[in-house]
Motif scaffolding. Sequence first.
Motif, PDB file in Angstrom:
ATOM      1  N   CYS A 181      10.662  -7.863   8.796  1.00  0.00           N
ATOM      2  CA  CYS A 181      10.089  -7.616   7.475  1.00  0.00           C
ATOM      3  C   CYS A 181       9.640  -6.159   7.405  1.00  0.00           C
ATOM      4  O   CYS A 181       9.697  -5.435   8.405  1.00  0.00           O
ATOM      5  CB  CYS A 181       8.901  -8.555   7.186  1.00  0.00           C
ATOM      6  N   ASN A 223       6.754 -12.416   7.815  1.00  0.00           N
ATOM      7  CA  ASN A 223       6.573 -11.872   6.473  1.00  0.00           C
ATOM      8  C   ASN A 223       5.193 -11.250   6.381  1.00  0.00           C
ATOM      9  O   ASN A 223       4.239 -11.761   6.966  1.00  0.00           O
ATOM     10  CB  ASN A 223       6.715 -12.969   5.412  1.00  0.00           C
ATOM     11  N   THR A 269       7.942 -16.721   3.186  1.00  0.00           N
ATOM     12  CA  THR A 269       7.863 -15.640   2.204  1.00  0.00           C
ATOM     13  C   THR A 269       6.583 -15.791   1.397  1.00  0.00           C
ATOM     14  O   THR A 269       5.844 -16.769   1.547  1.00  0.00           O
ATOM     15  CB  THR A 269       9.100 -15.659   1.270  1.00  0.00           C
ATOM     16  N   ARG A 303      13.162 -16.441  -0.147  1.00  0.00           N
ATOM     17  CA  ARG A 303      12.494 -15.280  -0.746  1.00  0.00           C
ATOM     18  C   ARG A 303      12.004 -15.676  -2.135  1.00  0.00           C
ATOM     19  O   ARG A 303      12.685 -16.410  -2.859  1.00  0.00           O
ATOM     20  CB  ARG A 303      13.439 -14.079  -0.901  1.00  0.00           C
TER      21      ARG A 303
END
Length: 640
Positions: A481, A527, A571, A615
Amino acid sequence: MASKAPQVNDLIVCPICFEVYREPKSLPNCLHTFCKSCIKSYSVTAVNKNSNFNNTFECPVCRACYHDVDDCDSWVDSLPNNHLIVSLIDQGKMEKKELYCDSCIRLEKSQPAVSWCPECCDYLCENCVKCHKTYRFTMEHTVCNIEEREKTDKLKVDLFCKQHESRRLEVYCFDHEEPCCLMCATVSHRKCDKVSSLEDCSQSLGADVTRMLGKLEELQKTCVSEIERVADDKKSLKDESAEMEKRVKTIMEEIIKALKDKQKSFLENLKKTEESESIRLQGMLDEFLTVQKTTEDNINILKNSDEFPKVALFLELKQMEKRVSEIHTHTNKLAKLYHTSVLDGRIDDTVKTFHSSFNTFGEIKIREKRPLIDYLSTKLVLERSLVVEGSSCLTDVDVLDDDIIVTTCRIAKTLYLLDMTGKVLSSFTLKGNPWGIAAIQNKTFCVALRSPGLAIIFKVKDFSITVWKELNTSSNSWGICTEKQRIILSTEKQGGAGQLFRFYDLEGNSCGEREVIVGRSNNGAINTAPGEPLLFTYHHGHSLFSLDLNVAGSATKLHEGGNMKYPIGVTRDPNGNIYVACYDSHNVLQFNKSGNFIREIIHTDPVVRCPYGIRVKRLGDDIKLILTTGGKVLVYRFGD
């Protein structure tokens, strides 16, 4: 470098090459304008020269500094066109110029033209007019003065064949939608079903003129409406900015002198935001004004259609039909893409109460005037299922520039770029098994690989994928990420226990690492977001963890087991709420910003089997939830 021509208006001359602008581009802050090729060459040279200073270059005129220009070609291509300069150049081209005899030009001579032959489409000098009236093939041609030529010239129709320049256009092929001479009709259009003489075609133009006039007038009404809407929004933006500035100054008078630096920073940000948004609105105005001007020109032609030769008018109508359709599509697209924005200003409570711990004077941003999404209660609706041909096990997924989906297949070891309809724009064969994907900026993204352990930074230009840099991790890579100005990569740890997070800057240079003793050394995904802790899934332990990168210590377990089986993807949405894709339980779990379980936002859905990547990002006009499962990319919208 060419010398500056004194007879050319300075407003349409590039300050780099001193020639009339070619594709004029304006810099975003100082608004100085240059030829596209000139500023591109200048920026490449300047950025290479200043490569040690964050890829910066200075405006050639005012020396305003521009930072982080990584890809000069893409950056210059994205600069706004200066439509005012383009209009000035077009106006200069339309100014009347001295005309010369075409017959003399063919003899490499130069004589001023005094007449025009509609049959030959030639300008003629006095001597050539006399000859024209004596030649057997031209003696019956009616020669007129140049002023009468201007009426036909407005239609910009060439009455001679492009293939046989000495032959006039005499027929029109409706199958190919093009005019031609008799020779072309005999050779190239002999098998066409519908071919008619131009004279026959031009005899009944009244209905076509009326129909086209109606389309153009409707288009004109659309332009007027959209121009008024954009102009009103621009005025509202200015009023809102002025009101916000007044509020800021009023509060500033009530607090101590130490806050003046914060006030100055806030107002500069406010002005910059207003100017940036005003440029966007001005760009939309220019687009609609250009369409309106083109529409008015065509309307004037049609309203005065009786003054033009019928053949020329017929050909112009045929060309106009194509242009109007294209302009209509373009205008509808502009109207659909345009959104009304309002200036969203927030003044911190800490400033109002004069608390010593405040960090900023406030926040300025442009937001679209649309309903806010309640992510914690709104249902998900499957909008489309995108089948990626050649794939069977898509892993992670991400979005570039709000309209390009990037995903990878573990079995095929292939990277794919998709448009929003699922069409494969480009693909790339990878060296190992792909796992995580992270969008960086400016169509740049990074992919984590296993067997061999590697992370690769890719760049995309014109849908072509190129390797920009490889990060050799010496061990298998898992989640990846980005956070602020760095890349975070999860890799296997020697000994097989715990997690090892490696940090790189956006240039791919190593800048530290962090060990965490949690489970085995392979995790699912990671994330983070500005100011938020790092999230990572440990799929063998059916767990979700949180780790504060700014504080020493171990990770915090947020959730384990139950309806979470073999979690892989993780996410956040724009509000900070958390989403986890679970491979074995075939579901997606939702948690609030604090990590408290909210609901199974996707469950018992036969379409979702063994999800990997997830996502929540803007795709097109709205925020979407994007999920990979098998060989498909599923796109959900928030809302009933």
